[in-house]
Design an enzyme around this catalytic site. Structure first.
Site, PDB file in Angstrom:
ATOM      1  N   ASN A  20       0.872  -1.177   0.000  1.00 50.55           N
ATOM      2  CA  ASN A  20       0.000   0.000   0.000  1.00 50.55           C
ATOM      3  C   ASN A  20       0.905   1.222   0.000  1.00 50.55           C
ATOM      4  OD1 ASN A  20      -1.782   2.069   0.487  1.00 50.55           O
ATOM      5  ND2 ASN A  20      -2.292   1.442   2.587  1.00 50.55           N
ATOM      6  N   TRP A  21       0.990   1.875  -1.161  1.00 46.63           N
ATOM      7  CA  TRP A  21       1.908   3.016  -1.285  1.00 46.63           C
ATOM      8  C   TRP A  21       1.352   4.294  -0.678  1.00 46.63           C
ATOM      9  CZ3 TRP A  21       5.331   3.366  -6.318  1.00 46.63           C
ATOM     10  CH2 TRP A  21       6.208   2.279  -6.313  1.00 46.63           C
ATOM     11  N   LYS A  22       0.089   4.289  -0.304  1.00 49.67           N
ATOM     12  CA  LYS A  22      -0.557   5.496   0.245  1.00 49.67           C
ATOM     13  C   LYS A  22      -0.286   6.681  -0.693  1.00 49.67           C
ATOM     14  CE  LYS A  22      -0.152   3.377   4.725  1.00 49.67           C
ATOM     15  NZ  LYS A  22      -0.194   3.512   6.164  1.00 49.67           N
ATOM     16  N   HIS A  75      -9.655   1.573   4.727  1.00 51.26           N
ATOM     17  CA  HIS A  75      -8.378   1.711   5.444  1.00 51.26           C
ATOM     18  C   HIS A  75      -8.587   2.685   6.597  1.00 51.26           C
ATOM     19  CE1 HIS A  75      -4.282   2.826   6.387  1.00 51.26           C
ATOM     20  NE2 HIS A  75      -3.905   1.703   5.806  1.00 51.26           N
ATOM     21  N   GLU A 120      -5.911  -4.828  10.540  1.00 54.95           N
ATOM     22  CA  GLU A 120      -4.858  -3.838  10.759  1.00 54.95           C
ATOM     23  C   GLU A 120      -5.155  -3.053  12.029  1.00 54.95           C
ATOM     24  OE1 GLU A 120      -2.599  -2.577   6.991  1.00 54.95           O
ATOM     25  OE2 GLU A 120      -4.391  -1.363   7.104  1.00 54.95           O
ATOM     26  N   GLY A 140       2.204   2.233  10.846  1.00 52.64           N
ATOM     27  CA  GLY A 140       3.225   3.273  10.746  1.00 52.64           C
ATOM     28  C   GLY A 140       3.924   3.605  12.055  1.00 52.64           C
ATOM     29  N   SER A 161       2.945  -2.184  10.383  1.00 57.57           N
ATOM     30  CA  SER A 161       4.383  -2.256  10.682  1.00 57.57           C
ATOM     31  C   SER A 161       5.022  -3.593  10.314  1.00 57.57           C
ATOM     32  CB  SER A 161       4.644  -1.919  12.159  1.00 57.57           C
ATOM     33  OG  SER A 161       4.314  -0.572  12.416  1.00 57.57           O
ATOM     34  N   GLY A 197       2.665  -1.309   4.310  1.00 61.30           N
ATOM     35  CA  GLY A 197       2.655   0.114   3.968  1.00 61.30           C
ATOM     36  C   GLY A 197       4.061   0.615   3.674  1.00 61.30           C
ATOM     37  N   GLY A 198       4.649   1.292   4.638  1.00 62.93           N
ATOM     38  CA  GLY A 198       5.953   1.953   4.466  1.00 62.93           C
ATOM     39  C   GLY A 198       7.020   1.076   3.828  1.00 62.93           C
TER      40      GLY A 198
HETATM   41  P1  PGA Z   1       2.580   0.278   7.641  1.00 63.16           P
HETATM   42  O1  PGA Z   1       1.148   0.534   7.003  1.00 63.16           O
HETATM   43  O2  PGA Z   1       3.088  -1.035   7.101  1.00 63.16           O
HETATM   44  O3  PGA Z   1       3.412   1.459   7.207  1.00 63.16           O
HETATM   45  O4  PGA Z   1       2.391   0.217   9.129  1.00 63.16           O
HETATM   46  C1  PGA Z   1       0.251  -0.522   6.777  1.00 63.16           C
HETATM   47  C2  PGA Z   1      -1.014   0.000   6.177  1.00 63.16           C
HETATM   48  O5  PGA Z   1      -1.418   1.124   6.487  1.00 63.16           O
HETATM   49  O6  PGA Z   1      -1.658  -0.691   5.373  1.00 63.16           O
END
Ligand code: PGA
Length: 229
Positions: free
Chosen positions: A7-9, A86, A153, A159, A191, A212-213
């Site tokens: 998920n690149w946001k 999300h 999640e 994050g 995370s 995500g990140g």
């Molecule tokens: P993260 O984000 O891996 O940066 O914690 C996960 C997400 O929001 O899907």
């Protein structure tokens, strides 16, 4: 086969996408890789077997909804998956379970698999409400029928570098499994990194990861993919 969904946001340019796809094209894996990109990067097919997903979709078919993107538009771009509900959408755009359900339903109608996110806040966790919260969110957010994926999640894990214990993840994903009317793939997200991916994927009922990140750069995403192959 496990899902590894990035998920690149609100990150990434065409050249970032190009370089990630080039790297992934040279990476052999038995698992299913999906990149959920910003709307601006959804164009163009790739021939490296990587599925492309979006991060949101309108709950309306079309019309006067400035700035929104419809499921039909996504389908015509070749989008196969879409994240709905999300926690950042729920938090910053006031998305309710009802809206999430409408989005999931319209995605399915247009041939896109929704990835429906549920998860508790830190306060809900600390007051012992994790299971009741995720069950309610799930029951109110899932569509009546069709194929979909659920992502568990915990909000406090997104994050932050914090992750639940193995026991906490098993308990939560089993609750998701028991609540679903039919078995569906269940992902863990929050995370995920190269150090914890392998352990998390071995947890019962976990069919994949939402990253995500760590999905933004190949030097953090690739080690995750390799660690669970
Ligand atoms: P993260 O984000 O891996 O940066 O914690 C996960 C997400 O929001 O899907």
């Amino acid at each position: 086969m496990k899902f590894i969904i990035g998920n690149w946001k609100m990150n990434g340019t065409p050249s970032d996408k190009e370089s990630m796809l080039t790297t992934l094209a040279n990476t052999k894996t038995k698992n299913k890789i999906v990149l959920c990109l910003p709307f601006t990067l959804l164009n163009g097919n790739n021939n490296c077997g990587i599925a492309i997903g979006a991060q949101d979709v309108s709950n309306h078919e079309n019309g006067a909804f400035t700035g929104d993107i419809s499921a039909k538009m996504l389908t015509e771009m070749g989008t196969k998956y879409v994240i709905v509900g999300h926690s950042e959408r729920r938090l910053y755009h006031n998305e309710t379970n009802e809206i999430v359900r409408e989005k999931a339903t319209i995605a399915i109608k247009h041939g896109i698999t929704p990835i429906i996110c549920v998860g508790e806040t830190l306060e809900e966790k600390n007051t012992g409400h994790t299971i009741s919260v995720i069950k309610k969110m799930l029951l109110e957010s899932i569509p009546e029928s069709g194929e979909y994926i659920v992502a568990y999640e915990p909000r406090w894990a997104i994050g932050t570098g914090l992750t639940p214990s193995t026991n906490e993840i098993v308990t939560a994903v089993k609750a998701v499994f028991d609540t679903l009317p039919n078995p569906r793939p269940i992902l863990y997200g929050g995370s995920v990194n190269a150090n914890n991916a392998h352990d998390i994927i071995l947890i019962p009922y976990v069919d994949g990861l939402l990253v995500g990140g760590a999905s933004l750069k190949s030097d953090t995403f690739l080690p995750i993919i390799k660690s669970i192959d």
